[in-house]
Scaffold this active site. Sequence first.
Site, PDB file in Angstrom:
ATOM      1  N   LEU A   1       0.848  -1.190   0.000  1.00 52.08           N
ATOM      2  CA  LEU A   1       0.000   0.000   0.000  1.00 52.08           C
ATOM      3  C   LEU A   1       0.884   1.240   0.000  1.00 52.08           C
ATOM      4  O   LEU A   1       1.912   1.297   0.683  1.00 52.08           O
ATOM      5  CB  LEU A   1      -0.924  -0.003   1.219  1.00 52.08           C
ATOM      6  CG  LEU A   1      -2.030  -1.074   1.193  1.00 52.08           C
ATOM      7  CD1 LEU A   1      -2.727  -1.159   2.552  1.00 52.08           C
ATOM      8  CD2 LEU A   1      -3.039  -0.825   0.068  1.00 52.08           C
TER       9      LEU A   1
ATOM     10  N   HIS B   1       2.732 -11.671   8.834  1.00 51.46           N
ATOM     11  CA  HIS B   1       3.853 -12.019   7.949  1.00 51.46           C
ATOM     12  C   HIS B   1       4.446 -13.352   8.414  1.00 51.46           C
ATOM     13  O   HIS B   1       4.670 -13.542   9.611  1.00 51.46           O
ATOM     14  CB  HIS B   1       4.912 -10.914   8.001  1.00 51.46           C
ATOM     15  CG  HIS B   1       6.070 -11.180   7.090  1.00 51.46           C
ATOM     16  ND1 HIS B   1       5.986 -10.996   5.723  1.00 51.46           N
ATOM     17  CD2 HIS B   1       7.307 -11.665   7.336  1.00 51.46           C
ATOM     18  CE1 HIS B   1       7.135 -11.351   5.176  1.00 51.46           C
ATOM     19  NE2 HIS B   1       7.956 -11.757   6.122  1.00 51.46           N
TER      20      HIS B   1
HETATM   21  C1  GAR Z   1      -0.133 -16.127   4.910  1.00 50.40           C
HETATM   22  O1  GAR Z   1       0.638 -17.169   5.432  1.00 50.40           O
HETATM   23  C2  GAR Z   1       0.540 -14.776   5.134  1.00 50.40           C
HETATM   24  O2  GAR Z   1       1.368 -14.762   6.259  1.00 50.40           O
HETATM   25  C3  GAR Z   1       1.349 -14.608   3.888  1.00 50.40           C
HETATM   26  O3  GAR Z   1       0.548 -15.133   2.869  1.00 50.40           O
HETATM   27  C4  GAR Z   1      -0.206 -16.222   3.383  1.00 50.40           C
HETATM   28  C5  GAR Z   1      -1.624 -16.098   2.863  1.00 50.40           C
HETATM   29  O4  GAR Z   1      -2.379 -17.203   3.182  1.00 50.40           O
HETATM   30  N1  GAR Z   1       1.652 -13.236   3.696  1.00 50.40           N
HETATM   31  C6  GAR Z   1       2.806 -12.792   3.180  1.00 50.40           C
HETATM   32  O5  GAR Z   1       3.697 -13.516   2.783  1.00 50.40           O
HETATM   33  C7  GAR Z   1       2.913 -11.272   3.121  1.00 50.40           C
HETATM   34  N2  GAR Z   1       4.254 -10.872   2.832  1.00 50.40           N
HETATM   35  P1  GAR Z   1      -3.964 -17.155   3.196  1.00 50.40           P
HETATM   36  O6  GAR Z   1      -4.416 -16.450   1.921  1.00 50.40           O
HETATM   37  O7  GAR Z   1      -4.375 -18.604   3.173  1.00 50.40           O
HETATM   38  O8  GAR Z   1      -4.396 -16.436   4.435  1.00 50.40           O
END
Ligand code: GAR
Length: 210
Positions: free
Chosen positions: A100, A116
């Site tokens: 963002l 994260h």
């Molecule tokens: C989650 O594990 C989150 O921590 C990660 O993406 C995944 C989404 O899973 N986020 C990142 O890597 C942000 N930099 P989800 O769509 O099943 O909640």
Amino acid sequence: MAHPPAPRFPVAVLVSGSGSNLQAIINAAADPAYAADIVAVISDRPGVRALDRASAAAIPTAVVAWKDFADRAAFSNAICDAAQAHGAEALILAGFMRILAPNAIARFPNKILNTHPALLPAFPGAHAVPEAIAHGVKLTGVTIHFVDEEVDHGPIIRQVAVPIEPGDTEATLQSRIQAEEHRVYPEVIDAFARGRLKVAGRAVSWKELV
Ligand code: GAR
């Protein structure tokens, strides 16, 4: 005489993918005592599973497609507009894979949360799980933090450590990390919605409930 239920704090959940964290928040919010109300689920792309999860829970959805905007600032403004159109007072990033722009941070100061999949400041960015394995660290985990103008950088609210086991693959490690996210992210959002999180510079403290 029964007390009327306290009004819940309206939040928009921002997604880009499978939405397993969104599902954990939806499940927690099924309890009438939960303090946050998901008033909208907003995706940066159509056709993702997270939008189906929202619809199944009768939560309004919006797609603000990244490719429809000239730049990050215009995209970020449109995300904020969509959230506010649904009455949201905070943004909950749950697997939202876009950065963002500062205008969004200004519109929701200390009111944007992210989860994260690493112990920040280690392994920021979009590939935190494979990078932790490749680096050979023995501990990684989950960081829930406020979002500021820098990527994966804002004040840290809560961290949970997850050991990396011999033979872990990206899939096995990610699934243990996500099990922790699904447990703690809804708890943090509830505390935030109750006004329990106090931010002073980079330090976040948890006020006790009176
Ligand atoms: C989650 O594990 C989150 O921590 C990660 O993406 C995944 C989404 O899973 N986020 C990142 O890597 C942000 N930099 P989800 O769509 O099943 O909640």
